[in-house]
Design a protein around this motif. Structure first.
Motif, PDB file in Angstrom:
ATOM      1  N   GLU A  49       3.053  -0.126   8.640  1.00 47.17           N
ATOM      2  CA  GLU A  49       1.672  -0.431   9.406  1.00 47.17           C
ATOM      3  C   GLU A  49       0.657  -1.113   8.252  1.00 47.17           C
ATOM      4  O   GLU A  49       0.671  -0.382   7.133  1.00 47.17           O
ATOM      5  CB  GLU A  49       0.974   0.596  10.101  1.00 47.17           C
ATOM      6  CG  GLU A  49       1.726   1.130  11.044  1.00 47.17           C
ATOM      7  CD  GLU A  49       1.037   2.221  11.923  1.00 47.17           C
ATOM      8  OE1 GLU A  49      -0.185   2.743  11.558  1.00 47.17           O
ATOM      9  OE2 GLU A  49       1.684   3.111  12.787  1.00 47.17           O
ATOM     10  N   LEU A  50       0.250  -2.209   8.460  1.00 48.39           N
ATOM     11  CA  LEU A  50      -0.642  -2.970   7.513  1.00 48.39           C
ATOM     12  C   LEU A  50      -1.615  -3.297   8.255  1.00 48.39           C
ATOM     13  O   LEU A  50      -1.991  -3.914   9.339  1.00 48.39           O
ATOM     14  CB  LEU A  50       0.211  -4.137   7.021  1.00 48.39           C
ATOM     15  CG  LEU A  50       1.248  -4.109   6.170  1.00 48.39           C
ATOM     16  CD1 LEU A  50       1.657  -5.592   5.500  1.00 48.39           C
ATOM     17  CD2 LEU A  50       1.184  -3.188   4.949  1.00 48.39           C
ATOM     18  N   SER A  54      -8.611  -4.990   5.851  1.00 48.11           N
ATOM     19  CA  SER A  54      -9.029  -4.019   4.701  1.00 48.11           C
ATOM     20  C   SER A  54      -8.061  -3.950   3.608  1.00 48.11           C
ATOM     21  O   SER A  54      -7.008  -3.691   3.399  1.00 48.11           O
ATOM     22  CB  SER A  54      -9.220  -2.724   5.182  1.00 48.11           C
ATOM     23  OG  SER A  54      -9.521  -1.688   4.227  1.00 48.11           O
ATOM     24  N   GLU A  55      -8.867  -4.504   2.420  1.00 44.43           N
ATOM     25  CA  GLU A  55      -7.953  -4.619   1.133  1.00 44.43           C
ATOM     26  C   GLU A  55      -7.814  -3.258   0.716  1.00 44.43           C
ATOM     27  O   GLU A  55      -6.576  -3.014  -0.280  1.00 44.43           O
ATOM     28  CB  GLU A  55      -8.763  -5.619   0.127  1.00 44.43           C
ATOM     29  CG  GLU A  55      -8.692  -6.973   0.214  1.00 44.43           C
ATOM     30  CD  GLU A  55      -9.313  -7.926  -0.789  1.00 44.43           C
ATOM     31  OE1 GLU A  55      -9.185  -7.378  -1.918  1.00 44.43           O
ATOM     32  OE2 GLU A  55      -9.665  -8.921  -0.337  1.00 44.43           O
ATOM     33  N   GLU A  56      -8.676  -2.455   0.922  1.00 45.05           N
ATOM     34  CA  GLU A  56      -8.642  -0.962   0.324  1.00 45.05           C
ATOM     35  C   GLU A  56      -7.477  -0.426   1.069  1.00 45.05           C
ATOM     36  O   GLU A  56      -6.513   0.351   0.433  1.00 45.05           O
ATOM     37  CB  GLU A  56      -9.709  -0.272   0.573  1.00 45.05           C
ATOM     38  CG  GLU A  56     -10.010   1.339   0.099  1.00 45.05           C
ATOM     39  CD  GLU A  56     -11.096   1.961   0.493  1.00 45.05           C
ATOM     40  OE1 GLU A  56     -11.069   3.334  -0.069  1.00 45.05           O
ATOM     41  OE2 GLU A  56     -11.993   1.352   0.859  1.00 45.05           O
ATOM     42  N   GLN A  57      -7.355  -0.433   2.138  1.00 50.76           N
ATOM     43  CA  GLN A  57      -6.188   0.236   3.112  1.00 50.76           C
ATOM     44  C   GLN A  57      -4.932  -0.622   2.841  1.00 50.76           C
ATOM     45  O   GLN A  57      -3.703   0.118   2.603  1.00 50.76           O
ATOM     46  CB  GLN A  57      -6.467   0.112   4.602  1.00 50.76           C
ATOM     47  CG  GLN A  57      -7.634   1.153   4.947  1.00 50.76           C
ATOM     48  CD  GLN A  57      -7.555   1.024   6.365  1.00 50.76           C
ATOM     49  OE1 GLN A  57      -6.645   1.130   7.490  1.00 50.76           O
ATOM     50  NE2 GLN A  57      -8.915   1.313   6.857  1.00 50.76           N
ATOM     51  N   LEU A  58      -4.892  -2.122   2.649  1.00 52.64           N
ATOM     52  CA  LEU A  58      -3.669  -2.647   2.456  1.00 52.64           C
ATOM     53  C   LEU A  58      -3.089  -2.163   0.927  1.00 52.64           C
ATOM     54  O   LEU A  58      -1.871  -1.984   0.778  1.00 52.64           O
ATOM     55  CB  LEU A  58      -3.736  -4.158   2.244  1.00 52.64           C
ATOM     56  CG  LEU A  58      -3.821  -4.865   3.661  1.00 52.64           C
ATOM     57  CD1 LEU A  58      -4.087  -6.480   3.264  1.00 52.64           C
ATOM     58  CD2 LEU A  58      -2.439  -4.903   3.868  1.00 52.64           C
ATOM     59  N   THR A  59      -3.987  -1.969  -0.014  1.00 51.77           N
ATOM     60  CA  THR A  59      -3.554  -1.498  -1.292  1.00 51.77           C
ATOM     61  C   THR A  59      -2.892  -0.298  -1.297  1.00 51.77           C
ATOM     62  O   THR A  59      -1.706  -0.076  -1.861  1.00 51.77           O
ATOM     63  CB  THR A  59      -4.647  -1.343  -2.168  1.00 51.77           C
ATOM     64  OG1 THR A  59      -5.350  -2.517  -2.299  1.00 51.77           O
ATOM     65  CG2 THR A  59      -4.365  -0.972  -3.702  1.00 51.77           C
ATOM     66  N   GLU A  60      -3.222   0.497  -0.440  1.00 50.68           N
ATOM     67  CA  GLU A  60      -2.638   1.920  -0.219  1.00 50.68           C
ATOM     68  C   GLU A  60      -1.418   2.118   0.626  1.00 50.68           C
ATOM     69  O   GLU A  60      -0.218   2.465   0.140  1.00 50.68           O
ATOM     70  CB  GLU A  60      -3.688   3.130   0.122  1.00 50.68           C
ATOM     71  CG  GLU A  60      -4.568   3.409  -0.385  1.00 50.68           C
ATOM     72  CD  GLU A  60      -4.332   3.830  -1.910  1.00 50.68           C
ATOM     73  OE1 GLU A  60      -3.566   4.695  -2.049  1.00 50.68           O
ATOM     74  OE2 GLU A  60      -4.743   3.283  -2.788  1.00 50.68           O
ATOM     75  N   LEU A  62       0.642  -0.645   0.701  1.00 53.09           N
ATOM     76  CA  LEU A  62       1.892  -1.380  -0.004  1.00 53.09           C
ATOM     77  C   LEU A  62       2.018  -1.054  -1.616  1.00 53.09           C
ATOM     78  O   LEU A  62       2.904  -1.440  -2.264  1.00 53.09           O
ATOM     79  CB  LEU A  62       1.369  -2.908  -0.290  1.00 53.09           C
ATOM     80  CG  LEU A  62       1.242  -3.767   1.129  1.00 53.09           C
ATOM     81  CD1 LEU A  62       0.764  -5.173   0.838  1.00 53.09           C
ATOM     82  CD2 LEU A  62       2.800  -3.862   1.486  1.00 53.09           C
ATOM     83  N   ARG A  63       1.181  -0.029  -1.856  1.00 56.54           N
ATOM     84  CA  ARG A  63       1.414   0.521  -3.276  1.00 56.54           C
ATOM     85  C   ARG A  63       2.749   1.142  -3.461  1.00 56.54           C
ATOM     86  O   ARG A  63       3.261   1.954  -2.363  1.00 56.54           O
ATOM     87  CB  ARG A  63       0.384   1.704  -3.576  1.00 56.54           C
ATOM     88  CG  ARG A  63       0.309   2.039  -5.014  1.00 56.54           C
ATOM     89  CD  ARG A  63      -0.669   3.369  -5.177  1.00 56.54           C
ATOM     90  NE  ARG A  63      -1.913   2.825  -4.933  1.00 56.54           N
ATOM     91  CZ  ARG A  63      -2.890   2.254  -5.452  1.00 56.54           C
ATOM     92  NH1 ARG A  63      -2.369   1.781  -6.835  1.00 56.54           N
ATOM     93  NH2 ARG A  63      -4.040   1.960  -5.156  1.00 56.54           N
ATOM     94  N   LEU A 103      -1.660  -5.600  -7.260  1.00 53.49           N
ATOM     95  CA  LEU A 103      -0.486  -4.810  -7.280  1.00 53.49           C
ATOM     96  C   LEU A 103       0.682  -5.313  -8.168  1.00 53.49           C
ATOM     97  O   LEU A 103       1.661  -4.739  -8.623  1.00 53.49           O
ATOM     98  CB  LEU A 103       0.204  -4.365  -6.068  1.00 53.49           C
ATOM     99  CG  LEU A 103      -0.667  -3.395  -5.055  1.00 53.49           C
ATOM    100  CD1 LEU A 103      -0.091  -3.028  -3.904  1.00 53.49           C
ATOM    101  CD2 LEU A 103      -1.217  -2.221  -5.971  1.00 53.49           C
ATOM    102  N   GLN A 104       0.257  -6.618  -8.702  1.00 58.89           N
ATOM    103  CA  GLN A 104       1.121  -7.336  -9.487  1.00 58.89           C
ATOM    104  C   GLN A 104       2.697  -7.349  -8.964  1.00 58.89           C
ATOM    105  O   GLN A 104       3.737  -7.303  -9.648  1.00 58.89           O
ATOM    106  CB  GLN A 104       1.354  -6.602 -10.779  1.00 58.89           C
ATOM    107  CG  GLN A 104      -0.067  -6.468 -11.646  1.00 58.89           C
ATOM    108  CD  GLN A 104       0.116  -6.093 -12.918  1.00 58.89           C
ATOM    109  OE1 GLN A 104       0.805  -5.344 -13.413  1.00 58.89           O
ATOM    110  NE2 GLN A 104      -0.802  -6.765 -14.057  1.00 58.89           N
ATOM    111  N   MET A 105       2.651  -7.540  -7.718  1.00 60.52           N
ATOM    112  CA  MET A 105       3.908  -7.752  -6.745  1.00 60.52           C
ATOM    113  C   MET A 105       4.618  -9.204  -7.232  1.00 60.52           C
ATOM    114  O   MET A 105       3.708 -10.271  -6.690  1.00 60.52           O
ATOM    115  CB  MET A 105       3.640  -7.382  -5.481  1.00 60.52           C
ATOM    116  CG  MET A 105       5.179  -7.315  -4.789  1.00 60.52           C
ATOM    117  SD  MET A 105       4.880  -6.991  -2.877  1.00 60.52           S
ATOM    118  CE  MET A 105       3.999  -5.159  -3.023  1.00 60.52           C
TER     119      MET A 105
END
Length: 330
Positions: A49-50, A54-60, A62-63, A103-105
């Protein structure tokens, strides 16, 4: 190889998921909590789920993950508020890429599904000429503008190996907008707008999917590729083929002047705002239907990607109507 597909529950996205599985990818389908998973039933699918708002939620969310390929097919084609196109289609893309960078992906390819609609009504003098990548876009819809804004923003991102696909009208099984035309013809009415010649192009959904994986393999960073089936049709061709596959029911074909469409879509937009329900009869639909030239140049996709459309309109309509019948849509 791992692939992430946003908008995986959508019409095009679900077919991309199927092809990724067929090719043996570790396939991750990005969905929302509210997304239907009707066409995502393979047990090999990894769901994630993405929240693209929200960049904050996306970060968590995809981390700790790493993908070789990302296909960004998420977006909206209809909205009650024109600003929502920008918020979802443009800003959603920005948020996703910002997080990938943070995240340097390191992805091998980021494929963005845009649209021929970003070009707007150009080359409208007869005889119509193909719209080319070198032409200046003049989007005449809020949807097209939001896609163009996302494209332009991607140009500013350093180090992102992105490729942009610009399909014309995509149709096939599971698609709902063209399906409404089939429903109308089954109910004995075909409705067209405008008396000036309209050249239309189409692309079957599996040919778009073909282009997605070719772009993953061979796409040149920063390039834009138009996609169609390589043919040009008249406005009546699609409805004629639908009628044939439905067994040639009797029908009334109504061709109305453009101003009638303007009235209908104005009312539809107004009703949609009152009821809070998105309607297909809106201002964007008016601009799409009055546009006369939908020709586009697919030679770059053929030469650089090896793209070869496999499904022409007659066969594509046959497959689509069969699916609608088999699945009790018709």
């Amino acid at each position: 190889m791992k692939i992430l597909i946003t908008g995986a529950s959508g019409f095009i996205g679900s077919f991309i998921v199927e092809e990724a599985l067929r090719r043996g990818f570790e396939t991750w389908a990005a969905v929302r909590k509210s997304s239907s998973r009707q066409f995502l039933t393979d047990e090999r699918i990894n769901f994630i789920e993405l929240n693209l708002s929200s960049e904050e939620q996306l970060t968590e969310q995809l981390r700790g993950l790493q993908f070789d390929y990302i296909v960004h097919a998420a977006g909206v084609t209809k909205c009650l508020d024109a600003q929502d196109f920008h918020r979802i289609n443009t800003e959603g893309t920005q948020h996703l890429v910002h997080v990938l960078k943070a995240l340097q992906m390191r992805v091998t390819r980021f494929v963005y599904i845009s649209s021929l609609s970003i070009m707007g009504a150009i080359r409208e003098q007869q005889p119509y000429e193909e719209i080319r990548e070198s032409d200046e876009p003049h989007p005449n819809t809020a949807y097209g503008q939001s896609k163009l804004d996302a494209e332009k923003w991607l140009d500013t991102v350093e180090g992102l190996p992105y490729v942009i696909l610009r399909p014309t009208g995509v149709y096939g099984p599971r698609e709902r907008d063209y399906f409404m035309m089939a429903k109308s013809i089954q109910s004995h009415t075909d409705f067209a707008v405008g008396y000036k010649q309209q050249d239309i192009t189409f692309v079957y959904v599996t040919d778009v999917v073909q282009a997605v994986f070719l772009a993953c393999e061979k796409g040149v960073t920063g390039r834009r590729y138009f996609l169609s089936d390589g043919e040009v049709y008249q406005s009546s061709t699609f409805s004629n083929l639908i009628r044939k596959e439905l067994g040639n029911p009797w029908w009334i074909r109504i061709t109305a002047p453009i101003w009638v469409l303007r009235v209908v879509t104005f009312i539809g937009e107004y009703v949609g705002r009152i009821t809070g329900k998105v309607t297909a009869l809106n201002n964007d639909k008016y601009n799409i239907m009055r546009q006369r030239n939908w020709r586009c140049d697919i030679e770059p996709a053929k030469k650089e990607l090896g793209y070869e459309p496999k499904v022409k309109l007659e066969e594509g309509v046959r497959r689509s109507i069969k699916w609608y019948k088999d699945n009790k849509w018709l």
